[in-house]
Structure formats: structure tokens, C-alpha cells
Write a protein that holds these residues in place. Structure first.
Motif, PDB file in Angstrom:
ATOM      1  N   ALA A 317       0.819  -1.216   0.000  1.00 41.22           N
ATOM      2  CA  ALA A 317       0.000   0.000   0.000  1.00 41.22           C
ATOM      3  C   ALA A 317       0.849   1.261   0.000  1.00 41.22           C
ATOM      4  O   ALA A 317       0.433   2.298  -0.512  1.00 41.22           O
ATOM      5  CB  ALA A 317      -0.925  -0.012   1.217  1.00 41.22           C
ATOM      6  N   GLY A 318       2.044   1.187   0.596  1.00 41.96           N
ATOM      7  CA  GLY A 318       2.902   2.357   0.683  1.00 41.96           C
ATOM      8  C   GLY A 318       2.757   3.076   2.011  1.00 41.96           C
ATOM      9  O   GLY A 318       1.773   2.910   2.734  1.00 41.96           O
ATOM     10  N   ARG A 319       3.756   3.913   2.327  1.00 42.75           N
ATOM     11  CA  ARG A 319       3.768   4.615   3.610  1.00 42.75           C
ATOM     12  C   ARG A 319       2.643   5.640   3.687  1.00 42.75           C
ATOM     13  O   ARG A 319       1.944   5.762   4.691  1.00 42.75           O
ATOM     14  CB  ARG A 319       5.092   5.365   3.812  1.00 42.75           C
ATOM     15  CG  ARG A 319       6.321   4.530   4.085  1.00 42.75           C
ATOM     16  CD  ARG A 319       6.662   3.564   3.033  1.00 42.75           C
ATOM     17  NE  ARG A 319       8.072   3.244   2.937  1.00 42.75           N
ATOM     18  CZ  ARG A 319       8.518   2.170   2.345  1.00 42.75           C
ATOM     19  NH1 ARG A 319       7.671   1.282   1.833  1.00 42.75           N
ATOM     20  NH2 ARG A 319       9.817   1.952   2.249  1.00 42.75           N
ATOM     21  N   ARG A 320       2.497   6.390   2.600  1.00 43.21           N
ATOM     22  CA  ARG A 320       1.547   7.504   2.569  1.00 43.21           C
ATOM     23  C   ARG A 320       0.111   7.034   2.842  1.00 43.21           C
ATOM     24  O   ARG A 320      -0.599   7.581   3.677  1.00 43.21           O
ATOM     25  CB  ARG A 320       1.658   8.186   1.202  1.00 43.21           C
ATOM     26  CG  ARG A 320       0.710   9.335   0.999  1.00 43.21           C
ATOM     27  CD  ARG A 320       0.838   9.875  -0.425  1.00 43.21           C
ATOM     28  NE  ARG A 320      -0.411  10.472  -0.845  1.00 43.21           N
ATOM     29  CZ  ARG A 320      -0.831  11.676  -0.484  1.00 43.21           C
ATOM     30  NH1 ARG A 320      -0.094  12.404   0.310  1.00 43.21           N
ATOM     31  NH2 ARG A 320      -1.985  12.144  -0.909  1.00 43.21           N
ATOM     32  N   LYS A 321      -0.311   5.983   2.127  1.00 43.37           N
ATOM     33  CA  LYS A 321      -1.688   5.489   2.264  1.00 43.37           C
ATOM     34  C   LYS A 321      -1.958   4.970   3.673  1.00 43.37           C
ATOM     35  O   LYS A 321      -3.011   5.240   4.256  1.00 43.37           O
ATOM     36  CB  LYS A 321      -1.952   4.405   1.227  1.00 43.37           C
ATOM     37  CG  LYS A 321      -3.413   4.005   1.123  1.00 43.37           C
ATOM     38  CD  LYS A 321      -3.643   3.016  -0.015  1.00 43.37           C
ATOM     39  CE  LYS A 321      -3.532   3.683  -1.376  1.00 43.37           C
ATOM     40  NZ  LYS A 321      -3.869   2.766  -2.481  1.00 43.37           N
ATOM     41  N   LEU A 322      -0.984   4.232   4.258  1.00 40.95           N
ATOM     42  CA  LEU A 322      -1.177   3.695   5.599  1.00 40.95           C
ATOM     43  C   LEU A 322      -1.234   4.809   6.647  1.00 40.95           C
ATOM     44  O   LEU A 322      -2.009   4.730   7.609  1.00 40.95           O
ATOM     45  CB  LEU A 322      -0.059   2.701   5.945  1.00 40.95           C
ATOM     46  CG  LEU A 322      -0.059   1.378   5.171  1.00 40.95           C
ATOM     47  CD1 LEU A 322       1.055   0.465   5.665  1.00 40.95           C
ATOM     48  CD2 LEU A 322      -1.400   0.656   5.284  1.00 40.95           C
ATOM     49  N   LEU A 323      -0.425   5.853   6.458  1.00 41.81           N
ATOM     50  CA  LEU A 323      -0.468   6.988   7.381  1.00 41.81           C
ATOM     51  C   LEU A 323      -1.815   7.713   7.309  1.00 41.81           C
ATOM     52  O   LEU A 323      -2.402   8.063   8.334  1.00 41.81           O
ATOM     53  CB  LEU A 323       0.662   7.976   7.065  1.00 41.81           C
ATOM     54  CG  LEU A 323       2.058   7.623   7.605  1.00 41.81           C
ATOM     55  CD1 LEU A 323       3.110   8.565   7.023  1.00 41.81           C
ATOM     56  CD2 LEU A 323       2.097   7.675   9.121  1.00 41.81           C
ATOM     57  N   LEU A 324      -2.306   7.923   6.083  1.00 43.24           N
ATOM     58  CA  LEU A 324      -3.588   8.614   5.911  1.00 43.24           C
ATOM     59  C   LEU A 324      -4.735   7.821   6.533  1.00 43.24           C
ATOM     60  O   LEU A 324      -5.573   8.376   7.253  1.00 43.24           O
ATOM     61  CB  LEU A 324      -3.856   8.864   4.424  1.00 43.24           C
ATOM     62  CG  LEU A 324      -2.972   9.912   3.736  1.00 43.24           C
ATOM     63  CD1 LEU A 324      -3.243   9.945   2.238  1.00 43.24           C
ATOM     64  CD2 LEU A 324      -3.192  11.294   4.339  1.00 43.24           C
ATOM     65  N   ILE A 325      -4.763   6.509   6.266  1.00 40.14           N
ATOM     66  CA  ILE A 325      -5.812   5.651   6.847  1.00 40.14           C
ATOM     67  C   ILE A 325      -5.718   5.670   8.372  1.00 40.14           C
ATOM     68  O   ILE A 325      -6.721   5.782   9.079  1.00 40.14           O
ATOM     69  CB  ILE A 325      -5.696   4.209   6.309  1.00 40.14           C
ATOM     70  CG1 ILE A 325      -6.045   4.159   4.819  1.00 40.14           C
ATOM     71  CG2 ILE A 325      -6.605   3.258   7.095  1.00 40.14           C
ATOM     72  CD1 ILE A 325      -5.717   2.830   4.149  1.00 40.14           C
ATOM     73  N   GLY A 326      -4.479   5.569   8.881  1.00 42.60           N
ATOM     74  CA  GLY A 326      -4.273   5.527  10.327  1.00 42.60           C
ATOM     75  C   GLY A 326      -4.729   6.793  11.026  1.00 42.60           C
ATOM     76  O   GLY A 326      -5.495   6.741  12.000  1.00 42.60           O
ATOM     77  N   PHE A 327      -4.288   7.963  10.540  1.00 41.62           N
ATOM     78  CA  PHE A 327      -4.653   9.224  11.193  1.00 41.62           C
ATOM     79  C   PHE A 327      -6.153   9.515  11.091  1.00 41.62           C
ATOM     80  O   PHE A 327      -6.764   9.988  12.057  1.00 41.62           O
ATOM     81  CB  PHE A 327      -3.849  10.390  10.597  1.00 41.62           C
ATOM     82  CG  PHE A 327      -2.444  10.498  11.124  1.00 41.62           C
ATOM     83  CD1 PHE A 327      -2.208  10.546  12.488  1.00 41.62           C
ATOM     84  CD2 PHE A 327      -1.356  10.555  10.257  1.00 41.62           C
ATOM     85  CE1 PHE A 327      -0.911  10.653  12.995  1.00 41.62           C
ATOM     86  CE2 PHE A 327      -0.068  10.659  10.752  1.00 41.62           C
ATOM     87  CZ  PHE A 327       0.163  10.704  12.117  1.00 41.62           C
ATOM     88  N   LEU A 328      -6.745   9.228   9.932  1.00 44.07           N
ATOM     89  CA  LEU A 328      -8.182   9.456   9.781  1.00 44.07           C
ATOM     90  C   LEU A 328      -8.981   8.556  10.723  1.00 44.07           C
ATOM     91  O   LEU A 328      -9.928   9.006  11.384  1.00 44.07           O
ATOM     92  CB  LEU A 328      -8.600   9.207   8.323  1.00 44.07           C
ATOM     93  CG  LEU A 328     -10.080   9.496   7.990  1.00 44.07           C
ATOM     94  CD1 LEU A 328     -10.418  10.963   8.252  1.00 44.07           C
ATOM     95  CD2 LEU A 328     -10.382   9.135   6.535  1.00 44.07           C
ATOM     96  N   SER A 329      -8.584   7.296  10.815  1.00 42.68           N
ATOM     97  CA  SER A 329      -9.284   6.347  11.697  1.00 42.68           C
ATOM     98  C   SER A 329      -9.156   6.751  13.160  1.00 42.68           C
ATOM     99  O   SER A 329     -10.123   6.665  13.926  1.00 42.68           O
ATOM    100  CB  SER A 329      -8.731   4.927  11.498  1.00 42.68           C
ATOM    101  OG  SER A 329      -8.882   4.520  10.157  1.00 42.68           O
ATOM    102  N   ILE A 330      -7.956   7.199  13.563  1.00 41.57           N
ATOM    103  CA  ILE A 330      -7.755   7.643  14.953  1.00 41.57           C
ATOM    104  C   ILE A 330      -8.635   8.853  15.254  1.00 41.57           C
ATOM    105  O   ILE A 330      -9.241   8.950  16.328  1.00 41.57           O
ATOM    106  CB  ILE A 330      -6.262   7.965  15.204  1.00 41.57           C
ATOM    107  CG1 ILE A 330      -5.424   6.681  15.199  1.00 41.57           C
ATOM    108  CG2 ILE A 330      -6.076   8.683  16.542  1.00 41.57           C
ATOM    109  CD1 ILE A 330      -3.924   6.914  15.233  1.00 41.57           C
ATOM    110  N   GLY A 331      -8.721   9.796  14.287  1.00 44.42           N
ATOM    111  CA  GLY A 331      -9.575  10.968  14.470  1.00 44.42           C
ATOM    112  C   GLY A 331     -11.036  10.593  14.670  1.00 44.42           C
ATOM    113  O   GLY A 331     -11.701  11.102  15.584  1.00 44.42           O
ATOM    114  N   VAL A 332     -11.544   9.692  13.844  1.00 46.57           N
ATOM    115  CA  VAL A 332     -12.937   9.239  13.955  1.00 46.57           C
ATOM    116  C   VAL A 332     -13.173   8.520  15.285  1.00 46.57           C
ATOM    117  O   VAL A 332     -14.180   8.746  15.973  1.00 46.57           O
ATOM    118  CB  VAL A 332     -13.307   8.317  12.765  1.00 46.57           C
ATOM    119  CG1 VAL A 332     -14.671   7.672  12.981  1.00 46.57           C
ATOM    120  CG2 VAL A 332     -13.295   9.103  11.451  1.00 46.57           C
ATOM    121  N   CYS A 333     -12.225   7.661  15.674  1.00 48.75           N
ATOM    122  CA  CYS A 333     -12.355   6.924  16.946  1.00 48.75           C
ATOM    123  C   CYS A 333     -12.378   7.869  18.143  1.00 48.75           C
ATOM    124  O   CYS A 333     -13.125   7.652  19.108  1.00 48.75           O
ATOM    125  CB  CYS A 333     -11.212   5.920  17.100  1.00 48.75           C
ATOM    126  SG  CYS A 333     -11.357   4.487  16.017  1.00 48.75           S
TER     127      CYS A 333
END
Length: 471
Positions: A317-333
Motif C-alpha cells: 500500500a505504501g507509507r503515505r496510504k497507511l499513514l492517511l488511513i491511520g490518522f483518519l481512523s484515529i480521528g474518527v475513533c
């Protein structure tokens, strides 16, 4: 190559172990503090003093790590990447012996000193390890091997959690021995790593020792691969100056955007609430569940599982995509945590959903921000700037942990459940910045990435291979 990397990641295993083993036997060690004080002064400590002393002993590791980060550049450039890891490992051996001696000497000061010495080791090794692993790894496996650092850390945390249970070693008679068990991986590292090669990039670019290229042959095994990589390293050497001071690092034009990227990733990683939620989750579980210690073990297991997921997806997936998914998910949680925590007294049944959200925060963090924040700096900077960048990463990471440990309790008292909205804002800020500014580094050579920052004032939308870095 695998032996070199597995030898190196024994360091983070020790850090994880001492992160996980300290919580379960907290009451037993606090009683040791109290009995030591009573033997000296013929009176017990007040609850306030005992809590303060315990907080000091736990947070001393983070403070020591902050200080240890300052030595990364000197060690890495003076003694090499591999030798620096071995030098730092001496601190872990010393710390384990000091902590073991605290019980026999009946001195809680000795235990606090041991935690601080171990913190110095943490600050050094969490920068030196990604530096060494990235420089010995082939380009197509660089991210996956660097993620093994975090896998080892989370595996050590789970082992520490199990070791700290009252049914294993977290007892009045065994807690000192439990704290010394990190000696096993520390001494094992001395049996493996000295026989592994030094970083070829360090030898060829920093030391200008082209005759030492056999280190690369040992790591790659195939002469054709070695010749191609040697040309790439020589090309990188032609574009870099021999040394970079801290002043140069802060003023060099091509370093400014990578510094900002590393700063935002690491601040987002540490101040988006992961560590606070983990620390608070234990108390939350104790308030709502009878078997809280096993739910805490579940957090450790989820931590490890999603780090393994990141290991397999970081090169896909690459670093960028995993970082974006991670930060967005943490924000929603964090938003959902605020809502549930606000109405939990009205609807107690929501406690199960609250636990699920804690698991979701842990999984989102370990999917991207957790592992990638530790090694991304090694990819964004050229060879001379890399050690300072890794020291900077370590300082921001450990400084963020230390700051959060100090600020979270008063913030929780002041804001209540709305404290999670602060974490949500930090996570979404990091997400927005990564979306706009972070280039993809997957599958790209160090020189190609450095050229992106050298070549223009702004970050270009396309790398040299023609792939859009923002998708």
C-alpha cells in the motif's frame, strides 16, 4: 541480511518488555516503595507522595530516552551504525542489573536510576535501529524490514504484560527478577550482531572505504545486485556533502520540508491520543469489568496483530496510504470515544463498544503512524542528514510521550470526555498535512527521494518514475 536485522531488533524487544511489564505489578512495587520509606523514617508515605514517586519512576524512562536521543548523531557517525547499537546495548545490560539490585539494596532510588539508564538506551536504539536496518536493506524491502522494529517492540510489550501478571512473575518475591529478564535478549544481541556487516552506505559514503564493499556482497549475495547498488550509492555520494552539523541541518533549504513532515508525523503520532487512551484504558477496564487485566492483554495482542498487518502492507500500500488511513481512523475513533464517554452513565451497556473503540484506536495506530513514524525520517533525508533526522525523530517521539504523560491527567480532569476532541483535532491536522505534503517513498532509492527535495522549492507532484506521489 535477515540475521543482521533480527540481531538488531532484539533492542526494541527489550524496550517493549519494559513498557508492558510495569503496569500489572504496580501495587506490589508501590508497597516496596512504602516499606522502604517506612524502614527509614518509621512512617508510611502519604498517598499523594506515593503516587508522585510512582509516576516519577514510570516516566523516568521517557525522560532518559529524551536525553539519549542527543547522542545518536555522535555515535552513528563516529562508530558506525552496527557498533553504535552494540555500545547502546551496554546501557540496557547495566539498567537490568541496577533494577534487579533495587530490591536487595532496599532502595527505590536504585530502581528509578535503573529506569533512567534504560531510558538512555531507548532513546539511542529507537533511532539507531531504523538507521541501520534501512541502510542494509534492499529498496524493495526497506519499509517492511524497518517495520520489524515495531513488530519486535509490540511483541516485547505483550511478553512484558504476561510476565507482569500475578500468576507469572508479577509477585512480591519475583518482581525484581522479572525486571532483569531483558538481560536475555541483550546478551543474545552480543552473540549475533558483532558477526553481522556494518552498513555499506556508512562505509562507502561516510568513511569513503570503497574496499569495504564486501559488506554489501554479504548482504545481497549476488554480484550483479552489488554492482548496481554500488553505482546507486556512488551517485548518492556525489550529491551529498561529507558532513552536516546541527546548524547546517536546521538551515539547509532542502531539509526544511522533510523536517516539517517528520515533525508533523511524529507529533500526530504521539499527541493524537494513542498513548493516553492505552494508559486510561486500564483504569477504564478496571472501572467497568472484573477481569480488566485480561482485556489489557487483549490490547497487547491487537497491538501486535496490526503491527504484523503493517509489516505485510507497508510495501504494497505504501507509507503515505497507511499513514492517511491511520490518522483518519484515529480521528474518527476519538470523536466516537467522546460521544460514548459522555453518555456512558446513561447507557452502561455502551461499555462494550468503548472497549471495541480502544481496540480500533490501537489497530489504526499500529497500521501506519506507529511503525512508520519511527523510520520515515531515514527515507526522507540524505546520508549526512540521516543521523540528525533520526535523533530529531526520537526526541519528538519520546518528548511527546513524556509531555502526554504529564498533561493527560490534568486535561482529563479539566475537560472530561471532551479531551478526546483535542486528540481528534491533532489526528485530523496530521491527516490534512500528510494529504497535501507527504510524497510516497515506497520502492524509491534514497537518492531519488532526496532529489525530490533538492530539485524544487515545493514538493513535485510526480517522482522521477512518473508515478503520481499523491495517490
Amino acid at each position: 541480511l535477515l540475521t543482521s536485522i533480527l540481531g538488531a531488533v532484539l533492542g526494541p524487544l527489550q524496550i517493549g518488555y519494559h513498557t508492558g511489564n510495569i503496569n500489572a505489578p504496580a501495587k506490589i512495587i508501590e508497597e516496596f516503595f512504602n516499606s522502604t520509606w517506612r524502614a527509614r523514617h518509621n512512617q508510611s508515605m502519604t498517598d499523594h507522595s506515593l503516587t508522585l514517586l510512582w509516576s516519577l519512576s514510570v516516566s523516568m524512562k521517557d525522560f532518559g530516552a529524551l536525553l539519549g536521543s542527543l547522542g545518536v548523531k555522535y555515535l552513528a557517525d563516529s562508530y558506525g551504525r552496527r557498533n553504535s547499537i552494540l555500545i547502546a546495548n551496554c546501557l540496557s545490560v547495566a539498567a537490568a542489573c541496577i533494577m534487579f539490585a533495587s530490591k536487595g539494596s532496599e532502595s527505590f532510588e536504585v530502581l528509578i536510576l535503573g529506569r533512567m539508564v534504560f531510558g538512555l538506551f531507548c532513546g539511542l536504539v529507537m533511532s539507531l535501529n531504523p538507521l541501520y536496518i534501512q541502510e542494509v536493506s534492499p529498496t524493495n524491502l526497506r519499509g517492511a524490514f524497518a517495520t520489524l522494529n515495531q513488530v519486535s517492540l509490540t511483541f516485547g510489550t505483550l511478553i512484558g504484560m504476561v510476565a507482569g501478571l500475578e500468576t507469572t512473575l508479577g509477585t512480591e518475591s519475583n518482581w525484581a527478577m522479572m525486571l532483569s529478564l531483558s538481560l536475555i535478549p541483550a546478551l543474545t544481541q552480543y552473540l549475533i550482531l558483532p558477526f553481522c556487516p556494518e552498513s555499506p552506505r556508512y562505509l562507502l559514503i561516510n568513511q569513503r572505504k570503497e574496499k569495504k564493499a564486501e559488506a554489501l556482497l554479504r548482504l545481497r549475495g549476488h554480484p550483479d545486485k552489488v554492482s548496481r547498488e554500488l553505482e546507486e550509492i556512488k551517485e548518492e555520494a556525489a550529491h551529498t556533502q561529507t558532513g552536516v552539523t546541527i546548524r547546517d541541518f536546521l538551515h539547509k533549504q532542502s531539509y526544511r520540508k522533510p523536517i516539517l513532515i517528520v515533525l508533523l508525523i511524529n507529533i500526530g503520532s504521539q499527541l493524537s491520543g494513542f498513548n493516553a487512551i492505552i494508559n486510561y484504558s486500564t483504569k477504564m477496564f478496571q472501572a467497568n469489568f472484573d477481569e480488566a487485566k485480561y482485556l489489557t492483554l487483549g490490547v497487547g495482542a491487537v497491538n501486535l496483530i496490526f503491527t504484523l498487518v503493517a509489516l505485510f502492507y507497508v510495501e504494497r500500500a505504501g507509507r503515505r496510504k497507511l499513514l492517511l488511513i491511520g490518522f483518519l481512523s484515529i480521528g474518527v475513533c476519538n470523536l466516537l470515544m467522546t460521544i460514548i464517554d459522555s453518555v456512558l452513565h446513561l447507557v452502561p451497556e455502551l461499555r462494550n463498544l468503548q472497549v471495541l473503540l480502544v481496540f480500533c484506536v490501537v489497530s489504526a495506530y499500529e497500521l501506519g503512524p506507529g511503525p512508520i513514524s519511527w523510520f520515515i525520517a531515514a527515507e526522507l533525508f540524505d546520508q549526512p542528514g540521516r543521523p540528525i533526522a533520526m535523533a530529531f525523530t526520537s526526541m519528538v517521539n519520546w518528548g511527546g510521550k513524556f509531555l502526554l504523560a504529564l498533561l493527560f491527567p490534568p486535561l482529563l480532569k479539566l475537560c472530561g470526555s471532551y479531551v478526546y476532541l483535542i486528540f481528534m483535532a491533532v489526528a485530523l491536522l496530521a491527516f490534512a498535512f500528510m494529504w497535501l505534503r507527504l510524497p510516497e517513498t515506497k520502492g524509491r532509492t534514497f537518492d531519488d527521494i532526496a532529489e525530490e527535495f533538492r530539485g524544487a522549492e515545493g514538493i513535485p507532484l510526480h517522482n522521477s518514475s512518473g508515478f503520481n506521489t499523491f495517490t
